[in-house]
Scaffold this active site. Structure first.
Site: not given
Ligand code: E4P
Length: 220
Positions: A83
């Site tokens: 990522k």
């Molecule tokens: C996606 O890959 C992220 O880890 C995640 O969806 C972030 O979500 P949040 O805004 O609830 O922290």
């Protein structure tokens, strides 16, 4: 549409395995910090538990370091996806990694312009953060719809991974829009199972059955 679990909690992820509904997992530094255990051990366990793609985020912000970190992440398993944050260094890293056959997920996407760049750089996934846009009074799902239609216009291979999901309606809207993947916290996934009519219906079936069972003992 694939369903990924947005969590680094082994127990919670495991509770959904065996139903055929979990296609992958997304983690991020905040989710791993919440688990408060060795992150390398933790992600290795997730990679073993879930056969599908598991996104693991780099924590470096400079190109060379990102590439090094992402390459190490990719070696943790065939299902590992690196990522990478949506930055200039990040997109340079995505291009290098993509050329080397490393799967990438560009994270923290908040505009269609960013999604276009992620695709150009060769990302495997692009993750628009829907809920965080809703949080600041913008329509997050509209962004997901725009990205999906832009990618369709050019038959772009990068998959749209709708992230930052806050409720089951987000999941339904993402599916209607034609998202490739939606990643959601275990709590939201649990909510998707429930309906009050299912609960009351099952209760009534079992109540009616208990009267019959009292008279006729034999049943499978
Ligand atoms: C996606 O890959 C992220 O880890 C995640 O969806 C972030 O979500 P949040 O805004 O609830 O922290």
């Amino acid at each position: 549409m694939k369903i990924f679990i947005d969590s680094a909690n082994i127990r919670l992820i495991d509770s959904f395995m065996g139903m055929g509904i979990v296609d992958g997992v997304t983690t991020n530094p905040s989710l791993l910090a919440k688990e408060n255990s060795d992150p390398t051990v933790q992600v290795k366990k997730i990679l073993k538990l879930v056969p599908g793609h598991v996104s693991i985020e780099v924590v470096s912000t400079e190109y060379e370091k990102m590439v090094r970190e992402a390459t190490a992440i990719s070696r943790l398993g065939r299902n590992a996806v690196a990522k990478i944050p949506m930055t200039k260094d990040g997109m340079r890293a995505v291009r290098t990694l993509s050329n080397a056959g490393v799967k990438t997920n560009v994270t923290l996407i908040f505009s269609s312009a960013q999604a276009i760049l992620a695709a150009k750089a060769g990302a495997t996934y692009a993750s628009p953060f829907i809920g965080r846009l809703d949080d600041i009074g913008t329509n997050g799902m509209e962004l997901a719809r725009d990205i999906i239609s832009i990618y369709r216009n050019y038959s772009i291979k990068t998959k749209v991974l709708v992230a930052s999901i806050r409720n089951p309606m987000h999941v339904i809207d993402a599916a209607k829009a034609g998202a490739d993947v939606v990643t959601l916290p275990p709590e939201i996934l649990s909510l998707m199972f429930s309906h009050p009519l299912t609960d009351s219906g099952l209760k009534k079936f079992l109540l009616d059955w208990s009267g019959l069972a009292a008279k006729f003992k034999k049943w499978f």
